[in-house]
Enzyme design. Structure first.
Site, PDB file in Angstrom:
ATOM      1  N   THR A  34     -47.737  12.859  51.102  1.00 32.29           N
ATOM      2  CA  THR A  34     -48.436  11.874  50.415  1.00 32.29           C
ATOM      3  C   THR A  34     -47.381  11.314  49.256  1.00 32.29           C
ATOM      4  O   THR A  34     -46.796  12.100  48.862  1.00 32.29           O
ATOM      5  CB  THR A  34     -49.704  12.061  49.689  1.00 32.29           C
ATOM      6  OG1 THR A  34     -50.042  11.248  48.791  1.00 32.29           O
ATOM      7  CG2 THR A  34     -49.451  13.654  49.049  1.00 32.29           C
ATOM      8  N   ASP A  35     -47.494  10.079  49.015  1.00 30.31           N
ATOM      9  CA  ASP A  35     -46.803   9.686  47.627  1.00 30.31           C
ATOM     10  C   ASP A  35     -47.339  10.112  46.521  1.00 30.31           C
ATOM     11  O   ASP A  35     -46.469   9.854  45.449  1.00 30.31           O
ATOM     12  CB  ASP A  35     -47.012   7.910  47.637  1.00 30.31           C
ATOM     13  CG  ASP A  35     -48.172   7.475  47.564  1.00 30.31           C
ATOM     14  OD1 ASP A  35     -49.250   8.220  47.515  1.00 30.31           O
ATOM     15  OD2 ASP A  35     -48.358   6.235  47.161  1.00 30.31           O
ATOM     16  N   GLU A  36     -48.359  10.708  46.470  1.00 26.96           N
ATOM     17  CA  GLU A  36     -48.946  11.242  45.175  1.00 26.96           C
ATOM     18  C   GLU A  36     -48.098  12.387  44.763  1.00 26.96           C
ATOM     19  O   GLU A  36     -48.336  12.717  43.486  1.00 26.96           O
ATOM     20  CB  GLU A  36     -50.486  11.690  45.213  1.00 26.96           C
ATOM     21  CG  GLU A  36     -51.267  10.638  46.018  1.00 26.96           C
ATOM     22  CD  GLU A  36     -52.762  10.776  45.812  1.00 26.96           C
ATOM     23  OE1 GLU A  36     -53.030  11.597  44.848  1.00 26.96           O
ATOM     24  OE2 GLU A  36     -53.359  10.161  46.710  1.00 26.96           O
ATOM     25  N   TYR A  94     -54.593  18.317  44.046  1.00 23.76           N
ATOM     26  CA  TYR A  94     -54.285  17.780  45.326  1.00 23.76           C
ATOM     27  C   TYR A  94     -52.667  17.827  45.491  1.00 23.76           C
ATOM     28  O   TYR A  94     -52.244  18.092  46.172  1.00 23.76           O
ATOM     29  CB  TYR A  94     -54.975  16.601  45.790  1.00 23.76           C
ATOM     30  CG  TYR A  94     -54.610  15.863  46.921  1.00 23.76           C
ATOM     31  CD1 TYR A  94     -54.566  16.437  48.228  1.00 23.76           C
ATOM     32  CD2 TYR A  94     -54.031  14.399  46.796  1.00 23.76           C
ATOM     33  CE1 TYR A  94     -54.098  15.758  49.081  1.00 23.76           C
ATOM     34  CE2 TYR A  94     -53.462  13.618  47.945  1.00 23.76           C
ATOM     35  CZ  TYR A  94     -53.458  14.436  49.219  1.00 23.76           C
ATOM     36  OH  TYR A  94     -53.090  13.703  50.188  1.00 23.76           O
ATOM     37  N   LYS A 101     -49.679  19.527  47.715  1.00 24.68           N
ATOM     38  CA  LYS A 101     -48.836  18.676  48.835  1.00 24.68           C
ATOM     39  C   LYS A 101     -47.561  18.950  48.374  1.00 24.68           C
ATOM     40  O   LYS A 101     -46.725  19.009  49.186  1.00 24.68           O
ATOM     41  CB  LYS A 101     -49.454  17.403  49.069  1.00 24.68           C
ATOM     42  CG  LYS A 101     -50.734  17.041  49.348  1.00 24.68           C
ATOM     43  CD  LYS A 101     -50.958  17.364  51.086  1.00 24.68           C
ATOM     44  CE  LYS A 101     -50.253  16.677  51.811  1.00 24.68           C
ATOM     45  NZ  LYS A 101     -50.455  17.018  53.298  1.00 24.68           N
TER      46      LYS A 101
HETATM   47  P1  NAD Z   1     -58.997  14.182  56.026  1.00 24.30           P
HETATM   48  O1  NAD Z   1     -59.508  14.835  54.844  1.00 24.30           O
HETATM   49  O2  NAD Z   1     -59.763  12.688  56.661  1.00 24.30           O
HETATM   50  O3  NAD Z   1     -58.850  15.038  57.606  1.00 24.30           O
HETATM   51  C1  NAD Z   1     -58.482  16.216  57.234  1.00 24.30           C
HETATM   52  C2  NAD Z   1     -58.552  17.212  58.453  1.00 24.30           C
HETATM   53  O4  NAD Z   1     -57.996  18.335  58.368  1.00 24.30           O
HETATM   54  C3  NAD Z   1     -60.189  17.059  58.911  1.00 24.30           C
HETATM   55  O5  NAD Z   1     -60.263  16.898  60.085  1.00 24.30           O
HETATM   56  C4  NAD Z   1     -60.270  18.863  58.637  1.00 24.30           C
HETATM   57  O6  NAD Z   1     -61.403  19.088  59.410  1.00 24.30           O
HETATM   58  C5  NAD Z   1     -59.015  19.244  58.930  1.00 24.30           C
HETATM   59  N1  NAD Z   1     -58.843  20.530  58.034  1.00 24.30           N
HETATM   60  C6  NAD Z   1     -59.071  20.732  56.671  1.00 24.30           C
HETATM   61  N2  NAD Z   1     -58.753  22.056  56.515  1.00 24.30           N
HETATM   62  C7  NAD Z   1     -58.457  22.623  57.639  1.00 24.30           C
HETATM   63  C8  NAD Z   1     -57.985  23.870  57.875  1.00 24.30           C
HETATM   64  N3  NAD Z   1     -57.964  24.966  56.890  1.00 24.30           N
HETATM   65  N4  NAD Z   1     -57.556  24.363  59.067  1.00 24.30           N
HETATM   66  C9  NAD Z   1     -57.675  23.298  60.257  1.00 24.30           C
HETATM   67  N5  NAD Z   1     -57.965  21.942  59.993  1.00 24.30           N
HETATM   68  C10 NAD Z   1     -58.516  21.865  58.683  1.00 24.30           C
HETATM   69  O7  NAD Z   1     -57.496  13.774  55.680  1.00 24.30           O
HETATM   70  P2  NAD Z   1     -56.646  12.313  56.123  1.00 24.30           P
HETATM   71  O8  NAD Z   1     -57.051  11.316  55.013  1.00 24.30           O
HETATM   72  O9  NAD Z   1     -56.750  11.989  57.410  1.00 24.30           O
HETATM   73  O10 NAD Z   1     -55.259  12.957  55.566  1.00 24.30           O
HETATM   74  C11 NAD Z   1     -54.605  13.529  56.769  1.00 24.30           C
HETATM   75  C12 NAD Z   1     -53.116  13.935  55.877  1.00 24.30           C
HETATM   76  O11 NAD Z   1     -52.420  12.810  55.607  1.00 24.30           O
HETATM   77  C13 NAD Z   1     -53.352  15.013  54.863  1.00 24.30           C
HETATM   78  O12 NAD Z   1     -52.086  15.835  55.042  1.00 24.30           O
HETATM   79  C14 NAD Z   1     -53.016  14.027  53.670  1.00 24.30           C
HETATM   80  O13 NAD Z   1     -52.565  14.685  52.515  1.00 24.30           O
HETATM   81  C15 NAD Z   1     -52.219  12.930  54.213  1.00 24.30           C
HETATM   82  N6  NAD Z   1     -52.319  11.795  53.441  1.00 24.30           N
HETATM   83  C16 NAD Z   1     -53.320  10.909  53.444  1.00 24.30           C
HETATM   84  C17 NAD Z   1     -53.484   9.824  52.913  1.00 24.30           C
HETATM   85  C18 NAD Z   1     -54.547   8.950  52.755  1.00 24.30           C
HETATM   86  O14 NAD Z   1     -54.725   7.758  52.181  1.00 24.30           O
HETATM   87  N7  NAD Z   1     -55.729   9.565  53.363  1.00 24.30           N
HETATM   88  C19 NAD Z   1     -52.225   9.066  52.564  1.00 24.30           C
HETATM   89  C20 NAD Z   1     -51.069   9.757  52.570  1.00 24.30           C
HETATM   90  C21 NAD Z   1     -50.911  11.090  53.355  1.00 24.30           C
HETATM   91  P1  TYD Z   2     -59.170   7.570  46.246  1.00 23.81           P
HETATM   92  O1  TYD Z   2     -59.661   6.589  47.367  1.00 23.81           O
HETATM   93  O2  TYD Z   2     -59.893   8.640  46.059  1.00 23.81           O
HETATM   94  O3  TYD Z   2     -57.478   7.970  46.716  1.00 23.81           O
HETATM   95  P2  TYD Z   2     -56.455   8.331  45.602  1.00 23.81           P
HETATM   96  O4  TYD Z   2     -57.224   9.074  44.583  1.00 23.81           O
HETATM   97  O5  TYD Z   2     -55.756   9.375  46.670  1.00 23.81           O
HETATM   98  O6  TYD Z   2     -55.760   7.222  45.256  1.00 23.81           O
HETATM   99  O7  TYD Z   2     -59.036   6.493  44.869  1.00 23.81           O
HETATM  100  C1  TYD Z   2     -58.271   5.377  45.080  1.00 23.81           C
HETATM  101  C2  TYD Z   2     -58.436   4.731  43.704  1.00 23.81           C
HETATM  102  O8  TYD Z   2     -59.906   4.315  43.368  1.00 23.81           O
HETATM  103  C3  TYD Z   2     -58.074   5.654  42.507  1.00 23.81           C
HETATM  104  O9  TYD Z   2     -57.343   4.988  41.641  1.00 23.81           O
HETATM  105  C4  TYD Z   2     -59.498   6.336  41.873  1.00 23.81           C
HETATM  106  C5  TYD Z   2     -60.349   5.107  42.173  1.00 23.81           C
HETATM  107  N1  TYD Z   2     -61.984   5.304  42.506  1.00 23.81           N
HETATM  108  C6  TYD Z   2     -62.834   4.854  41.702  1.00 23.81           C
HETATM  109  O10 TYD Z   2     -62.410   4.077  41.060  1.00 23.81           O
HETATM  110  N2  TYD Z   2     -63.998   5.248  42.081  1.00 23.81           N
HETATM  111  C7  TYD Z   2     -64.630   6.044  42.980  1.00 23.81           C
HETATM  112  O11 TYD Z   2     -65.699   6.302  43.327  1.00 23.81           O
HETATM  113  C8  TYD Z   2     -63.318   6.590  43.936  1.00 23.81           C
HETATM  114  C9  TYD Z   2     -63.642   7.403  45.076  1.00 23.81           C
HETATM  115  C10 TYD Z   2     -62.140   6.184  43.436  1.00 23.81           C
END
Ligand code: NAD
Ligand code: TYD
Length: 351
Positions: free
Chosen positions: A134-136, A159, A163
């Site tokens: 992630t970019d975070e 988080y 990562k």
């Molecule tokens: P998500 O929370 O929707 O899905 C995570 C999946 O991992 C779930 O299916 C869960 O059951 C599985 N999981 C969790 N713990 C586990 C374990 N111990 N063993 C096996 N499986 C397990 O997450 P997402 O949003 O799809 O993100 C997927 C990846 O992409 C993550 O690594 C996250 O850090 C990265 N990512 C997400 C975003 C975003 O905006 N959602 C952005 C950049 C990177």
């Molecule tokens: P989120 O979707 O949790 O992603 P991330 O924290 O990984 O960026 O949140 C996106 C943005 O929205 C973040 O600045 C937090 C804000 N946010 C709210 O203002 N209210 C909410 O209930 C949630 C879940 C997020």
């Protein structure tokens, strides 16, 4: 390019993972795709109903932190590649339970790296460990500037710290053991099948149900949003054409202040639900800020654009409309994931 591959995708029942699994299963019939997922609250096999019987697809329920199980799995299947997405992924949950994030995101990644390493006994020809991040990890930007691949890591939430740690271990295994890896760091994703704890699906669900829209702080936090299928396409490209030992930033060229995004979402929802324009905006409620809230994320995605020719395929307005339509047409999915433990999570987080 290998014509046959045996790929382990972790976290494939989650939001991004399910789009990646579907893409690989449908696009590469010559690959065997194994989806390993623990099915936590965020994992949902309904996300993959349409491909569950595909001949090149296998689902395995299991936990990446279970060392014996993972080692056994690698010695049975000898995966030549891993695309590692399994993670605890929600910042708010990491603030209440940081250890769960260390366990899955750090230890789970280590267990996979060790299993991959011992499976191939340092003979890594044609193998790849692709770590999705992630970019975070870069921390926060001020009003200007962009994250590049050489921006220093400076994570602020449990988080992002977990990562960042996993990214460091992947890189360290590359340096120390010549383990072939690639890493990508992506901005905020949105789209269908996202669990309604993250901003966009949570607010869509609350608008449908006429519930308050809890905007943290003053709402002037900025995120760079990317449609999930564009992320899956970028992963496909990096998996096949990315340079080993490199990092690629992936972003949407699409920065929005939370409050502006929420207003756009409210307008689109009013139209879809045939409500008076302005009705959903009345649900906006400013609530206590998230601790350690990063002000701004924005990705410089010029490397993947120049080197691999990738760019997002949909505008934010188009992607958001597709997303809203999907949630409105998939009420059952939404009802299934928001029953039970979701209700107590919501109560605790927003009471
Ligand atoms: P998500 O929370 O929707 O899905 C995570 C999946 O991992 C779930 O299916 C869960 O059951 C599985 N999981 C969790 N713990 C586990 C374990 N111990 N063993 C096996 N499986 C397990 O997450 P997402 O949003 O799809 O993100 C997927 C990846 O992409 C993550 O690594 C996250 O850090 C990265 N990512 C997400 C975003 C975003 O905006 N959602 C952005 C950049 C990177
Ligand atoms: P989120 O979707 O949790 O992603 P991330 O924290 O990984 O960026 O949140 C996106 C943005 O929205 C973040 O600045 C937090 C804000 N946010 C709210 O203002 N209210 C909410 O209930 C949630 C879940 C997020």
């Amino acid at each position: 390019m290998n014509t046959k591959r045996k790929i382990l995708i972790t976290g494939g029942a989650g939001f991004i993972g399910s789009h990646v699994v579907r893409l690989f299963v449908q696009k590469y019939s010559n690959y065997q795709v194994f989806n390993l997922d623990a099915l936590t609250y965020a994992g949902n096999l309904e996300n993959l109903n349409d491909i569950e019987n595909a001949p090149n697809y296998t689902f395995i329920k299991g936990d990446i932190t279970d060392e014996n199980f993972i080692n056994e799995l690698f010695s049975t299947h000898k995966f030549d590649s891993v695309i590692h997405l399994a993670a605890e992924s929600h910042v708010d949950r990491s603030i209440t339970d940081p250890l769960a994030f260390v366990k899955t995101n750090v230890i789970g990644t280590m267990v996979l790296l060790n299993a991959f390493k011992s499976c191939w006994k340092d003979n890594f020809d044609g193998k790849l460990f692709y770590h999705i991040s992630t970019d975070e990890v870069y921390g926060t930007l001020g009003e200007t500037g962009l994250f590049t691949e050489s921006t220093s890591y400076d994570p602020n939430s449990p988080y992002s710290a977990s990562k960042a740690s996993s990214d460091h271990f992947v890189r360290a295994y590359g340096e120390t053991y010549n383990l072939p890896y690639v890493i990508s760091n992506c901005s905020n994703n949105y789209g269908q099948n996202q669990f309604p704890e993250k901003l966009i699906p949570l607010f869509i669900n609350n608008i449908i149900n006429n519930k308050p829209l809890p905007v943290y702080g003053d709402g002037n936090y900025t995120r760079d949003w990317l449609y999930v299928k564009d992320h899956a396409d970028a992963i496909d490209l990096i998996f096949h054409e990315g340079k080993q030992s490199e990092t690629y930033n992936i972003g949407g060229f699409n920065e929005w202040k939370n409050i502006d995004l929420v207003k756009l979402l409210c307008q689109q929802m009013d139209k879809k639900l045939n409500r008076d324009l302005g009705a959903s905006e009345k649900l906006i409620t400013f609530v206590k800020d998230r601790p350690g809230h990063d002000l701004r994320y924005a990705i410089d995605a010029s490397k993947i654009n120049k080197e691999l020719g990738w760019k997002p395929s949909v505008t934010f307005e188009e992607g958001l409309e597709k997303t809203i339509d999907w949630y409105l047409n998939n009420e059952n999915w939404l009802n299934n994931v928001t029953s039970g433990t979701y209700k107590s999570y919501y109560q605790k987080q927003y009471s």
